[in-house]
Design a protein around this motif. Structure first.
Motif, short mmCIF file in Angstrom:
data_model
loop_
_atom_site.label_atom_id
_atom_site.label_comp_id
_atom_site.label_asym_id
_atom_site.label_seq_id
_atom_site.Cartn_x
_atom_site.Cartn_y
_atom_site.Cartn_z
N GLY A 192 3.46 4.37 25.64
CA GLY A 192 4.09 3.78 25.87
C GLY A 192 3.77 2.63 25.17
N VAL A 193 2.81 2.54 24.45
CA VAL A 193 2.51 0.84 24.30
C VAL A 193 1.73 1.75 22.51
CG1 VAL A 193 0.24 -0.12 24.04
CG2 VAL A 193 0.50 0.73 25.93
N SER A 194 3.02 0.55 21.64
CA SER A 194 3.12 0.77 20.41
C SER A 194 1.54 0.40 20.32
CB SER A 194 3.74 -0.49 19.86
OG SER A 194 5.60 0.06 20.44
N ILE A 195 2.04 1.48 18.57
CA ILE A 195 -0.02 1.04 18.55
C ILE A 195 0.13 0.60 17.09
CG2 ILE A 195 -1.42 3.01 19.36
CD1 ILE A 195 -0.64 5.31 17.07
N GLU A 196 -0.41 0.11 15.93
CA GLU A 196 -0.48 -0.71 14.67
C GLU A 196 -1.46 0.26 13.72
OE1 GLU A 196 -1.23 -4.35 14.83
OE2 GLU A 196 0.63 -4.67 15.72
N PRO A 197 -0.54 1.53 12.42
CA PRO A 197 -1.54 2.11 11.81
C PRO A 197 -2.07 1.47 11.08
CG PRO A 197 1.05 3.17 11.77
CD PRO A 197 0.86 1.63 13.10
N GLU A 198 -3.54 2.15 11.04
CA GLU A 198 -4.11 1.21 9.91
C GLU A 198 -4.01 1.36 8.24
OE1 GLU A 198 -8.82 1.75 10.85
OE2 GLU A 198 -8.11 3.01 12.75
N LYS A 199 -4.32 0.79 7.84
CA LYS A 199 -4.29 0.73 6.29
C LYS A 199 -4.54 0.32 5.47
CE LYS A 199 0.95 0.90 7.58
NZ LYS A 199 0.98 1.99 7.25
N GLU A 200 -5.15 0.04 3.96
CA GLU A 200 -5.68 0.10 2.72
C GLU A 200 -5.43 -0.60 1.83
OE1 GLU A 200 -9.56 3.15 3.92
OE2 GLU A 200 -7.90 3.54 1.72
N ILE A 201 -5.52 -2.13 2.23
CA ILE A 201 -4.56 -3.24 1.06
C ILE A 201 -5.70 -2.94 -0.46
CG2 ILE A 201 -4.43 -4.97 0.48
CD1 ILE A 201 -4.31 -5.39 3.81
N VAL A 202 -4.70 -2.28 -1.25
CA VAL A 202 -6.37 -2.70 -2.73
C VAL A 202 -5.66 -2.96 -3.62
CG1 VAL A 202 -6.93 -1.09 -4.51
CG2 VAL A 202 -6.94 -0.12 -2.24
N LEU A 203 -6.26 -4.45 -4.14
CA LEU A 203 -6.26 -5.96 -5.40
C LEU A 203 -6.73 -5.08 -6.41
CD1 LEU A 203 -7.26 -8.62 -2.66
CD2 LEU A 203 -4.76 -7.25 -2.54
N THR A 204 -5.79 -5.19 -6.86
CA THR A 204 -6.53 -5.05 -8.44
C THR A 204 -5.83 -5.80 -9.81
OG1 THR A 204 -5.69 -2.59 -7.57
CG2 THR A 204 -6.51 -3.14 -9.98
N LEU A 205 -6.39 -6.37 -10.30
CA LEU A 205 -6.46 -7.45 -11.21
C LEU A 205 -5.97 -6.94 -12.88
CD1 LEU A 205 -5.79 -10.58 -11.44
CD2 LEU A 205 -8.45 -10.78 -11.91
N VAL A 206 -5.10 -6.76 -13.12
CA VAL A 206 -4.87 -6.22 -14.63
C VAL A 206 -4.61 -6.21 -15.74
CG1 VAL A 206 -4.92 -3.83 -12.95
CG2 VAL A 206 -3.20 -4.85 -13.88
N PRO A 207 -4.86 -6.23 -17.07
CA PRO A 207 -4.04 -7.09 -17.98
C PRO A 207 -2.16 -7.22 -17.80
CG PRO A 207 -5.35 -6.45 -19.11
CD PRO A 207 -5.11 -5.93 -17.43
N ALA A 208 -1.79 -8.05 -17.75
CA ALA A 208 -0.23 -8.22 -17.54
C ALA A 208 0.14 -7.01 -18.65
CB ALA A 208 0.62 -9.35 -18.25
N ALA A 209 -0.24 -7.17 -19.70
CA ALA A 209 0.21 -5.43 -20.53
C ALA A 209 0.40 -4.61 -20.37
CB ALA A 209 -0.16 -5.96 -21.89
N ARG A 210 -1.05 -4.68 -19.04
CA ARG A 210 -0.81 -3.16 -18.70
C ARG A 210 -0.10 -2.37 -17.53
NH1 ARG A 210 -2.48 1.08 -20.72
NH2 ARG A 210 -4.26 1.81 -19.64
N ALA A 211 -0.03 -3.68 -16.68
CA ALA A 211 0.13 -3.35 -15.57
C ALA A 211 1.21 -2.79 -15.16
CB ALA A 211 1.10 -5.00 -14.46
N ASP A 212 2.59 -2.19 -16.36
CA ASP A 212 3.65 -1.41 -15.88
C ASP A 212 2.96 0.33 -16.15
OD1 ASP A 212 5.71 -3.00 -15.39
OD2 ASP A 212 5.75 -2.38 -17.80
N ASP A 213 1.53 -0.05 -17.04
CA ASP A 213 0.81 1.81 -16.96
C ASP A 213 0.54 2.45 -15.73
OD1 ASP A 213 2.31 2.80 -19.62
OD2 ASP A 213 0.36 1.50 -20.52
N ILE A 214 -0.66 1.58 -15.12
CA ILE A 214 -1.53 0.88 -14.52
C ILE A 214 -0.35 1.06 -13.23
CG2 ILE A 214 -3.14 -0.04 -12.89
CD1 ILE A 214 -4.29 -1.23 -15.43
N LEU A 215 0.49 1.34 -12.69
CA LEU A 215 1.38 0.71 -11.81
C LEU A 215 2.59 2.08 -11.15
CD1 LEU A 215 3.01 -0.74 -8.88
CD2 LEU A 215 4.95 -1.15 -10.78
N ALA A 216 2.47 2.83 -12.99
CA ALA A 216 2.79 3.95 -13.25
C ALA A 216 1.66 5.24 -12.66
CB ALA A 216 3.19 4.45 -14.31
N ALA A 217 1.12 4.93 -12.09
CA ALA A 217 -0.73 6.30 -12.49
C ALA A 217 -0.86 5.99 -10.93
CB ALA A 217 -1.92 5.83 -12.82
N ILE A 218 -0.71 4.69 -10.45
CA ILE A 218 -1.10 4.31 -8.40
C ILE A 218 0.22 4.79 -7.68
CG2 ILE A 218 -0.97 2.80 -6.79
CD1 ILE A 218 -2.21 0.63 -8.79
#
Length: 108
Positions: free
Chosen positions: A48-74
């Motif tokens: 009866g107790v709610s649990i919060e699932p564990e997560k991983e947060i990934v921070l990726t600094l990229v050149p803006a021109a490559r962001a769409d391609d890298i996001l698509a791969a992710i």
């Protein structure tokens, strides 16, 4: 330097998959942080107790021109188009310091 920050939040254990996909797509690396949270598809209870699932947060600094391609791969590697797999978003970055390696062309 025109840069973007890709923030990806996935289930615990998937951070390395996201990191590997982003590097394969042209990112220079990333940072994996631990976190907890819950979405509408993650309402688990124990005794009866709610649990919060564990997560991983990934921070990726990229050149803006490559962001769409890298996001698509992710998205493909972490299967983010499926319900409950995670979320990713891109933020513009105004200033960056301490990343001289980011300015140099990739080795190889």
């Amino acid at each position: 330097m025109n840069t973007s920050l890709i923030v990806t939040i996935v289930r615990k254990g998937w951070g390395s998959t996201v990191l590997e996909a982003s590097v394969a797509a042209g990112a220079r690396g990333g940072t994996v942080l631990g976190g907890r949270g819950a979405g509408i598809n993650e309402k688990e209870k124990i005794f009866g107790v709610s649990i919060e699932p564990e997560k991983e947060i990934v921070l990726t600094l990229v050149p803006a021109a490559r962001a769409d391609d890298i996001l698509a791969a992710i998205v493909q590697a972490a299967d983010l188009n499926e319900v409950g797999r995670g979320i990713a978003f891109v933020l513009p970055v105004d200033k960056v310091v301490g990343v001289a390696h980011f300015l140099a062309p990739p080795a190889g």
